[in-house]
Design an enzyme around this catalytic site. Structure first.
Site, PDB file in Angstrom:
ATOM      1  N   HIS A   1       0.451  -1.146   0.003  1.00 49.22           N
ATOM      2  CA  HIS A   1      -0.427   0.172   0.233  1.00 49.22           C
ATOM      3  C   HIS A   1       0.609   1.177  -0.082  1.00 49.22           C
ATOM      4  O   HIS A   1       0.604   1.925  -0.529  1.00 49.22           O
ATOM      5  CB  HIS A   1      -1.101  -0.281   0.948  1.00 49.22           C
TER       6      HIS A   1
ATOM      7  N   GLU B   1     -10.632 -11.501  -4.882  1.00 50.06           N
ATOM      8  CA  GLU B   1      -9.752 -11.057  -5.069  1.00 50.06           C
ATOM      9  C   GLU B   1      -9.122 -11.984  -4.164  1.00 50.06           C
ATOM     10  O   GLU B   1      -7.435 -12.492  -3.345  1.00 50.06           O
ATOM     11  CB  GLU B   1      -9.707 -10.008  -4.113  1.00 50.06           C
TER      12      GLU B   1
ATOM     13  N   ASP C   1      -4.842  -9.001  -4.301  1.00 55.61           N
ATOM     14  CA  ASP C   1      -4.327  -9.719  -3.018  1.00 55.61           C
ATOM     15  C   ASP C   1      -4.936 -10.810  -4.172  1.00 55.61           C
ATOM     16  O   ASP C   1      -4.145 -11.996  -3.721  1.00 55.61           O
ATOM     17  CB  ASP C   1      -5.631  -9.153  -2.536  1.00 55.61           C
TER      18      ASP C   1
ATOM     19  N   CYS D   1     -10.293  -4.305 -10.633  1.00 56.92           N
ATOM     20  CA  CYS D   1      -9.233  -2.573 -10.352  1.00 56.92           C
ATOM     21  C   CYS D   1      -7.752  -2.941  -9.556  1.00 56.92           C
ATOM     22  O   CYS D   1      -7.623  -2.533  -8.934  1.00 56.92           O
ATOM     23  CB  CYS D   1      -9.718  -1.690  -9.430  1.00 56.92           C
TER      24      CYS D   1
HETATM   25  C1  PEP Z   1      -6.508  -6.229  -5.057  1.00 54.12           C
HETATM   26  O1  PEP Z   1      -6.148  -6.559  -3.867  1.00 54.12           O
HETATM   27  O2  PEP Z   1      -6.396  -5.608  -6.494  1.00 54.12           O
HETATM   28  C2  PEP Z   1      -7.142  -4.528  -4.631  1.00 54.12           C
HETATM   29  C3  PEP Z   1      -7.542  -3.481  -5.610  1.00 54.12           C
HETATM   30  O3  PEP Z   1      -6.726  -4.310  -3.297  1.00 54.12           O
HETATM   31  P1  PEP Z   1      -6.196  -3.342  -2.507  1.00 54.12           P
HETATM   32  O4  PEP Z   1      -4.861  -3.222  -3.659  1.00 54.12           O
HETATM   33  O5  PEP Z   1      -6.352  -2.122  -1.802  1.00 54.12           O
HETATM   34  O6  PEP Z   1      -6.046  -4.600  -1.737  1.00 54.12           O
HETATM   35 MG    MG Z   2      -7.576  -6.077  -2.293  1.00 56.93          MG
END
Ligand code: PEP
Ligand code: MG
Length: 605
Positions: free
Chosen positions: A204, A446, A470, A517
Site C-alpha cells: 500500500h 480477490e 490480493d 481494479c
Molecule cells: C486488490 O487487491 O487488487 C485491490 C485492488 O485492493 P487493494 O490493493 O486495496 O488490496
Molecule cells: Mg485487495
C-alpha cells in the site's frame, strides 16, 4: 541544508542500487534518511576535522548522564530502598565501562560520523547481543540498555530527533520501511520521491506513492544503511533504480530523459479526452482508483470516466481515531459532486494485513494477511461498519454510487452484509434521510475461494471487481509486501489467468458486470490479457489512464482474445510474460521506449 554539527557529505563514488520501481518518474535530489526506530538518528558523516568535536560532545553527554543517574539513584534509595536503587548503579557502571565507551569512539573515528549516530549504533549492537542470549537474566537487560541509550541521546540531540520539517530542501525520503500512514502523513510539498529497502509492487505504500504522483522505488534491500542526509541521488521510479552520488553526465542523461517522458506525457494527456474504443469497435471503460477524495480531480484530468475503486481505509489511517459518519459522508459527497453524474464505486473499509489503525496495531496478529481484516473485521465491529454504510448511502442521494465489499470469501459474508445494509437503509428512512434504495452492491473478487464460487456469488451481487493484487497474493502464496518474493508475484501466472477467465464467465452467465481494479489493470501487457479474457472495465491509477486508453485504441479485441487464449495455454508466468511482451512490442512499437518500457507510465507533475 542539513542541520547539525559540522555535517558534510564525504562520499564521492557513484553507486547504483536496484529495487522495484513502483511509482514512475525521475528525480535528482538530496536524501533525507528516516530512521525506523521511534527516535530518528540517521547515519550522518562529518568532516574529518570535526571528529574531535564529536568526541567532546560524546564525553559531555556521558558526564551529564552519569551526574543525572547519580541524582536519580540517591533519590530512589531514599524513596524505595537500596535494592530498588541498584538498577541505576548498573546504568552508571555501564556508562563508566571503558569497552562500551571505546566502541563508540572507534565508530566516530573510523567511520567519521556524528556522536549520536555512533551511540545509537553501538547501544543497538549491545542490545542485540543481550537479546540473543539464552539466559533470561541477560535478555531483561535489553530494556535497560535501550533506556540508557535514550538518556545519552537526549543529551546529544534533545528529546526528539531531526524531523523532516526541519529540512529546507525537497527531500527524497529513504527508509527501511514505511507504513501507509507514514506515507500519507508526509508533507507532500517537501517529499519529492521515496526509496525503501523493504516492500513490494502492490504494497500500500507503493499504491499511495503512485496516488500522490511521487516517484518511488521499494525493495532496495541495502540502500538505507548506506546513505546520510544530504547525499545526492538519482531515483528512477520507472526502472526501479537509485544512483548514489551520480556524476554530471549521468545526471544530464537522466534529466533529459525525464524531459522526454514529460513531453510524451503531454501527448498522452491530449488522448485523455478520447473514447477508449478498440480498433474493432469494443468500448472499454477506463476508471480511476483513488485513496483520497481530492484525487477525483486527477482522475478527470487524465480522462478517467469515473472512479472504479475508492479505497476508503485511508480515511482511517490519516487520523488517530475512527472517522465520524460526517467525515465519511463529506469525503464521499465531495467525490460524487466532482464526478458530476459519472460512476463512483466506494469500497467499504479494507483494513488489516499491511494497513493498520493505531487500535489494531496494539493487538498484533500472528498472520495478519489471513487474519481479522476487511469485511471480516467490519462484520465483527458493527457500529463502525454502520457509520460507514450510512455515509455511503447518504452520499448516494447526490449521484451514482456503488457499494463494494472487500475480501469476500463466501456467500454468507455477502448475505450478512446485505442484511446489515438493509437495516441501515431502514434507519435512514425512519430518520428522513435520502438515499438510493437501488444502489448496486458488489464485491471484490480477490481471494481464490470467491473466484472458484463466482457462479454462486453472481446470484447474490450486482457486480464483481477483480482485485489482482490480493488474488495473486493468495493464489500464489506470495506476500505482496515482501521484496524477497517480489519476483514470484506474477499476475500473468496461468493459475491467475484461469481464475479471471472463470470469474468473467460466471459474471456473463448472470449478467453481472466484471471489472478489474488491481494494479494489473494499469499494466499494458496484463491489460491486454484482461481484455482478451473478457474484462470490459479497467480501473487504474489515474496517471496511467491516458496510456491505457492509447493502448486500447491501438489494438483489436479479436487480437486481445487470441493473445489471451494462447497465453492461458502456457505452463508458466515467464512464458506468458515473454510471449505477450514480445508480441506487443512487435505489433505496437511506438508505445514502447528504447528500454522496451511502456511509454505511457509517467504521471504528470
Ligand atoms: C486488490 O487487491 O487488487 C485491490 C485492488 O485492493 P487493494 O490493493 O486495496 O488490496
Ligand atoms: Mg485487495
Amino acid at each position: 541544508m542539513c542541520g547539525g554539527d559540522g555535517v558534510s557529505g564525504i562520499r564521492n563514488e557513484m553507486e547504483r542500487f536496484s529495487g522495484i520501481g513502483v511509482s514512475p518518474g525521475i528525480v535528482v535530489g538530496r536524501v533525507f534518511v528516516l530512521d525506523d526506530k521511534a527516535r530518528r538518528i540517521p547515519r550522518r558523516s562529518v568532516a574529518p576535522k570535526d571528529i574531535d568535536h564529536q568526541l567532546v560532545r560524546l564525553n559531555e553527554a556521558f558526564t551529564l548522564s552519569v551526574e543525572e543517574l547519580e541524582r536519580v539513584r540517591d533519590q530512589a534509595e531514599q524513596d524505595m530502598g537500596r535494592e530498588a536503587a541498584q538498577i541505576f548503579g548498573f546504568h552508571i557502571g555501564m556508562l563508566r565501562d571503558k569497552v562500551l565507551r571505546g566502541s563508540i569512539e572507534k565508530v566516530i573515528n573510523d567511520e567519521v560520523v556524528t556522536a549520536e549516530y555512533a551511540v545509537d549504533r553501538v547501544f543497538g549492537e549491545w542490545a542485540d547481543r543481550f537479546r540473543s542470549m539464552e539466559d533470561s537474566a541477560f535478555t531483561t537487560k535489553v530494556n535497560d540498555i535501550t533506556d540508557l541509550a535514550s538518556r545519552v541521546l537526549t543529551h546529544l540531540v534533545g528529546s526528539h530527533g531531526h524531523e523532516l520539517s526541519e529540512f529546507e530542501y525537497d527531500a527524497i525520503v529513504v527508509a527501511r520501511e514505511l507504513t501507509p500512514s507514514q506515507t500519507v502523513g508526509f508533507d507532500r510539498s517537501k517529499v519529492v520521491a521515496i526509496a525503501t529497502d523493504l516492500g513490494g509492487k502492490t504494497s500500500h505504500t507503493a499504491i499511495v506513492a503512485r496516488a500522490l504522483g511521487i516517484p518511488a522505488v521499494v525493495g532496495l534491500s541495502r540502500l538505507w544503511g548506506k546513505l546520510s542526509d544530504g547525499d545526492t541521488v538519482i531515483l528512477d521510479g520507472s526502472r526501479g533504480i537509485v544512483i548514489v552520488e551520480p556524476d554530471y553526465d549521468t545526471i544530464e542523461h537522466y534529466l533529459s530523459e525525464e524531459v522526454e517522458r514529460g513531453n510524451y506525457q503531454m501527448t498522452l494527456r491530449e488522448l485523455a479526452s478520447l473514447e477508449p474504443v478498440t480498433t474493432d469497435g469494443t468500448k472499454i471503460e477506463v476508471l480511476g482508483n483513488i485513496e483520497f477524495a481530492e484525487e477525483t480531480k486527477q482522475v478527470l484530468e487524465y480522462g478517467g470516466e469515473g472512479v472504479g475503486l475508492f479505497r476508503t481505509e485511508f480515511l482511517y489511517l490519516a487520523g488517530e481515531r475512527e472517522p465520524t459518519e460526517e467525515e465519511h459522508y463529506n469525503a464521499y459527497r465531495s467525490c460524487v459532486e466532482q464526478l458530476a453524474g459519472r460512476p463512483l464505486t466506494i469500497r467499504t473499509m479494507d483494513l488489516g494485513a499491511d494497513k493498520y489503525t493505531q487500535a489494531q496495531s496494539l493487538n498484533p496478529e500472528r498472520n495478519p494477511a489471513l487474519g481479522l481484516r476487511s469485511i471480516r473485521y467490519c462484520l465483527k465491529n458493527l457500529p463502525m461498519f454502520k457509520h460507514q454504510l450510512r455515509a455511503i448511502l447518504r452520499a448516494s442521494a447526490h449521484g451514482p454510487v456503488k457499494l463494494m465489499l472487500p475480501l469476500v470469501t463466501s456467500v454468507s459474508e455477502v448475505r450478512q452484509s446485505r442484511h446489515i445494509i438493509n437495516d441501515v437503509m431502514e434507519d435512514l428512512q425512519d430518520e428522513g434521510h435520502l438515499f438510493d434504495r437501488d444502489l448496486s452492491i458488489g464485491i471484490m473478487v480477490e481471494v481464490p475461494s470467491a473466484a472458484l464460487v463466482a457462479s454462486t456469488l453472481a446470484r447474490e451481487v450486482d457486480f464483481f471487481s477483480i482485485g489482482t493484487n490480493d488474488l495473486v497474493q493468495y493464489t500464489l502464496a506470495v506476500d505482496r509486501t515482501n521484496e524477497q518474493v517480489a519476483d514470484l508475484f506474477a499476475p500473468s501466472h496461468p493459475a491467475v489467468l484461469k481464475l479471471v477467465r472463470d470469474v468473467v464467465r460466471a459474471g456473463r452467465h448472470r449478467d453481472v458486470p466484471v471489472s478489474c481494479c488491481g494494479e494489473a489493470a494499469g499494466d499494458p501487457d496484463m491489460a491486454v490479457l484482461l481484455m482478451g479474457l473478457g474484462v470490459r472495465t479497467l480501473s487504474v491509477t489515474p496517471g496511467v489512464a491516458p496510456g491505457i486508453k492509447r493502448l486500447i485504441r491501438s489494438i483489436s479485441i479479436d487480437r486481445c482474445e487470441r493473445l489471451a487464449k494462447k497465453a492461458i495455454s502456457f505452463d508458466s508466468d515467464t512464458e506468458v510474460s515473454m510471449y505477450v511482451r514480445d508480441r506487443l512490442r512487435k505489433e505496437l512499437p511506438e508505445a514502447y521506449d528504447s528500454f522496451g518500457q511502456f511509454r505511457g507510465d509517467k504521471p504528470g507533475r
